[in-house]
Design a protein around this motif. Structure first.
Motif, PDB file in Angstrom:
ATOM      1  N   PHE A 183      13.779 -31.216 -13.160  1.00 13.53           N
ATOM      2  CA  PHE A 183      13.602 -30.326 -12.013  1.00 13.53           C
ATOM      3  C   PHE A 183      14.795 -29.399 -11.830  1.00 13.53           C
ATOM      4  CE2 PHE A 183      10.846 -33.869 -10.223  1.00 13.53           C
ATOM      5  CZ  PHE A 183       9.669 -33.218 -10.546  1.00 13.53           C
ATOM      6  N   ALA A 184      15.998 -29.909 -12.005  1.00 14.43           N
ATOM      7  CA  ALA A 184      17.199 -29.134 -11.681  1.00 14.43           C
ATOM      8  C   ALA A 184      18.331 -29.489 -12.641  1.00 14.43           C
ATOM      9  CB  ALA A 184      17.617 -29.417 -10.241  1.00 14.43           C
ATOM     10  N   ARG A 197      13.674 -37.279 -14.172  1.00 15.21           N
ATOM     11  CA  ARG A 197      13.005 -36.338 -13.270  1.00 15.21           C
ATOM     12  C   ARG A 197      13.992 -35.295 -12.761  1.00 15.21           C
ATOM     13  NH1 ARG A 197      10.583 -39.250  -8.580  1.00 15.21           N
ATOM     14  NH2 ARG A 197      11.982 -40.940  -9.132  1.00 15.21           N
ATOM     15  N   ALA A 198      15.185 -35.756 -12.359  1.00 20.28           N
ATOM     16  CA  ALA A 198      16.187 -34.822 -11.834  1.00 20.28           C
ATOM     17  C   ALA A 198      16.558 -33.788 -12.892  1.00 20.28           C
ATOM     18  CB  ALA A 198      17.421 -35.586 -11.364  1.00 20.28           C
ATOM     19  N   ARG A 224       5.569 -24.366  -5.619  1.00 23.05           N
ATOM     20  CA  ARG A 224       6.391 -25.513  -5.958  1.00 23.05           C
ATOM     21  C   ARG A 224       7.876 -25.232  -5.710  1.00 23.05           C
ATOM     22  NH1 ARG A 224       8.334 -28.550 -10.149  1.00 23.05           N
ATOM     23  NH2 ARG A 224       8.673 -26.724 -11.407  1.00 23.05           N
ATOM     24  N   ARG A 225       8.309 -24.068  -6.094  1.00 21.07           N
ATOM     25  CA  ARG A 225       9.734 -23.747  -5.958  1.00 21.07           C
ATOM     26  C   ARG A 225      10.025 -23.251  -4.562  1.00 21.07           C
ATOM     27  NH1 ARG A 225      12.713 -26.185  -9.413  1.00 21.07           N
ATOM     28  NH2 ARG A 225      11.568 -26.425 -11.323  1.00 21.07           N
ATOM     29  N   LEU A 247      14.670 -41.748 -12.692  1.00 18.41           N
ATOM     30  CA  LEU A 247      15.166 -40.806 -11.687  1.00 18.41           C
ATOM     31  C   LEU A 247      16.010 -39.720 -12.360  1.00 18.41           C
ATOM     32  CD1 LEU A 247      15.541 -39.931  -8.771  1.00 18.41           C
ATOM     33  CD2 LEU A 247      17.355 -41.636  -8.533  1.00 18.41           C
ATOM     34  N   ARG A 248      16.856 -40.138 -13.306  1.00 23.53           N
ATOM     35  CA  ARG A 248      17.664 -39.154 -14.032  1.00 23.53           C
ATOM     36  C   ARG A 248      16.783 -38.168 -14.792  1.00 23.53           C
ATOM     37  NH1 ARG A 248      20.754 -43.666 -15.650  1.00 23.53           N
ATOM     38  NH2 ARG A 248      22.736 -43.767 -14.554  1.00 23.53           N
ATOM     39  N   GLU A 261      20.991 -27.916 -13.820  1.00 29.32           N
ATOM     40  CA  GLU A 261      22.384 -27.607 -13.462  1.00 29.32           C
ATOM     41  C   GLU A 261      22.923 -28.586 -12.429  1.00 29.32           C
ATOM     42  OE1 GLU A 261      23.432 -23.716 -12.229  1.00 29.32           O
ATOM     43  OE2 GLU A 261      24.093 -23.278 -14.265  1.00 29.32           O
ATOM     44  N   VAL A 262      22.152 -28.797 -11.364  1.00 29.49           N
ATOM     45  CA  VAL A 262      22.580 -29.709 -10.307  1.00 29.49           C
ATOM     46  C   VAL A 262      22.739 -31.122 -10.880  1.00 29.49           C
ATOM     47  CG1 VAL A 262      21.850 -30.802  -8.161  1.00 29.49           C
ATOM     48  CG2 VAL A 262      21.555 -28.351  -8.457  1.00 29.49           C
ATOM     49  N   SER A 263      21.824 -31.509 -11.762  1.00 30.34           N
ATOM     50  CA  SER A 263      21.896 -32.846 -12.341  1.00 30.34           C
ATOM     51  C   SER A 263      23.181 -33.053 -13.132  1.00 30.34           C
ATOM     52  CB  SER A 263      20.689 -33.097 -13.249  1.00 30.34           C
ATOM     53  OG  SER A 263      19.501 -33.007 -12.499  1.00 30.34           O
TER      54      SER A 263
END
Lengths: 292, 247
Positions: A173-174, A169-170, A290-291, A166-167, A176-178
């Motif tokens: 994908f993102a 993938r996060a 996708r975005r 999960l980490r 900064e948010v991660s």
């Protein structure tokens, strides 16, 4: 009919390896938005480690494990020591750096091991078993299917079911948010490279004995086929890489079996061109944007 | 530091002194001072371009300050990497909300608690979020980009709450949402402040709703704090409203 059955199983066996190698490309593409053109050379380097370990210990399986470990390590090192410092403002930069890595790795392997083909052993017989009068599949083919299948199930499980998956993938994908959620994005990137490179090493271990043998350039043509497989499936789609790999394996097997093996490199490129013309995003590209 | 809100007796959770930050050579924030007492809600308001989002980005380490000091419960945050701040009790819900569209609602929420050692409590916090936000509970397996704007705001907020933060940084929580949803979220912030002692620093262009929920208001203009006072006093200050807030 007998020939068709044989070519189909042969194609699936090669296709399984292409699928694994394509999956490695997809893993890095998803994690870092880099097409890792150095993957073939990195995988060969891991296969040479296996060669050395097997030569020293006499055990194929110790060599096999050593190749996996070397692949994982090499992937992390390439990320931490090289790719991390590549400027991503132009997508061409990582490509050029990866091509430079190919030259470097192949030159170093040539200096250590020499530029001749070395025979690579297999743990199982490569002669096809006859089932109902047909020569269908060899024990080694079954080993290839089982290994690639097991690896795919393991990868799917890691990414879909585990916290570290999960980490990863996060982080992909993102980023900064991660980071705001406490994910070590750099570490996840290195792990992604390590996994992909490990998968590549595995594919090299499986395919090299079925070709001319171990050589610094041994994976060059396999890379072209696997790259085609990844594009056929869509660079963003792991299931696409698997299907693409099997498709490419089958096409190559039929072409070489019915039309002559001289045509196989041409067939790969024709397939690549056809997919790029008809569906540039690959067969498995999501239909919607996708975005958001 | 100028005037403070009513709850300063609890001690300051966040203290900012002389903060200078920006992009490239030109600073956006000029010597910003700020103090947020524990268990209170502070609203940073001001026109577009006043530096509100930049302030939050500097606080959560996404933007490295040029000068100044940021203290969280008295601890200097200088040099603490972004991914460590959540372990110190700071949660930042970024502008645009930061819901990861490719992950499901449940995965987004789990991600908010992955850093925690106490797995059991992370699970409990996730259940609480589902109770708090009914629509999320019904859409656990939906992907983030399938959610409505209001649901995304709930998810981003809920994901931050799974980490049981001491300090919640909210960037424009009302952006693009229906007034009814905004009112719900503001009411929830008050409820969390009262029930768990959560401290909130929110940045808003929607001045009216921000000052209605906040204990303390901070007015920013051109990268400076021009006024910090109890929120109701800012609400009633006609001159200030005309000069800086436009209502």
């Amino acid at each position: 009919m007998e020939r068709f059955v044989f070519l189909t199983f042969d194609g699936l066996s090669r296709g399984a390896v292409y699928a694994a190698f394509a999956l490695a490309l997809v893993l890095i593409w998803r994690a870092a938005r880099i097409v890792n053109f150095a993957q073939g050379a990195m995988a060969v380097a891991a296969a040479y480690v296996a060669y050395s370990v097997t030569a020293a210990t006499g055990s194929y399986w110790l060599g096999f494990l050593a190749a996996l470990a070397a692949g994982l390590l090499l992937g992390a090192v390439v990320d931490r020591a090289v790719m991390r410092f590549v400027d991503h403002t132009s997508p061409l930069n990582p490509v050029i750096v990866a091509l430079g890595l190919v030259l470097l790795i192949q030159a170093v392997l040539g200096m250590i091991y020499g530029n001749e083909f070395r025979p690579a052993g297999t743990p199982f017989d490569r002669a096809a078993l006859t089932v109902g009068g047909f020569a269908v599949v060899s024990p080694y083919d079954l080993f290839v299917f089982a290994t690639v299948g097991l690896m795919m199930v393991a990868l799917a499980w890691i990414f879909a079911r585990t916290p570290v998956g999960l980490r990863m993938r996060a982080a992909a994908f993102a980023p900064e948010v991660s980071r705001l959620l406490g994910v070590n994005v750099g570490g996840m990137l290195a792990l992604g490279w390590a996994l992909a490179s490990g998968v590549g090493a595995l594919a090299a271990m499986l395919v090299i004995p079925t070709e001319l043998g171990l050589h610094p350039n041994a994976m060059d043509l396999v890379f072209v086929s696997a790259f085609t497989a990844a594009v056929v499936g869509g660079l963003d789609s792991p299931p696409g890489a698997v299907v693409g790999g099997l498709v490419v394996g089958l096409v190559l097997s039929y072409v070489s079996g019915y039309a002559g093996s001289d045509l196989t490199p041409l067939a790969v490129l024709v397939l690549l061109l056809a997919v790029l013309l008809v569906r540039p995003g690959g067969l498995f590209a999501p239909v919607t944007a996708r975005r958001v | 530091m100028s005037e403070q809100g009513g709850r300063s007796d609890a001690g300051e959770l966040l203290t900012v002194r002389g903060l200078v930050a920006g992009y490239g050579a030109a600073p956006v924030l000029h010597e910003v001072d700020l103090a947020v007492p524990a268990g209170s809600i502070a609203a940073v308001v001001g026109a577009n371009g006043a530096g509100k989002s930049t302030l939050l980005r500097a606080l959560s380490g996404m933007l490295r300050p040029v000068a100044g000091q940021i203290l969280l419960a008295g601890e200097d945050l200088r040099g603490v990497p972004v991914e460590q701040l959540v372990r110190r009790g700071m949660a930042h819900v970024p502008e645009g909300r930061g819901v990861i569209g490719e992950l499901t609602v449940d995965e987004n929420l789990r991600l908010g608690g992955l850093w925690r050692r106490d797995r059991a409590d992370a699970g409990r916090a996730r259940d609480e979020v589902y109770q708090l936000f009914e629509p999320l509970a019904r859409r656990r397996q939906h992907l983030g980009h399938q959610l409505s704007g209001g649901e995304r705001q709930m998810l981003a907020l809920g994901r931050a709450l799974v980490g049981r933060p001491r300090l919640l940084l909210l960037d424009e929580p009302s952006l693009g949402l229906a007034p009814r949803v905004v009112a719900q979220i503001m009411a929830l912030l008050r409820q969390l402040r009262d029930s768990t002692g959560l401290t909130v620093l929110l940045v808003e262009q929607n001045v009216r709703s921000a000052l209605s929920v906040a204990d303390q208001g901070v007015v920013m203009a051109l990268g400076r704090v021009v006024r910090a006072a109890p929120a109701e006093r800012l609400r009633d200050d006609v001159d200030l409203r005309h000069a800086y807030l436009g209502f």
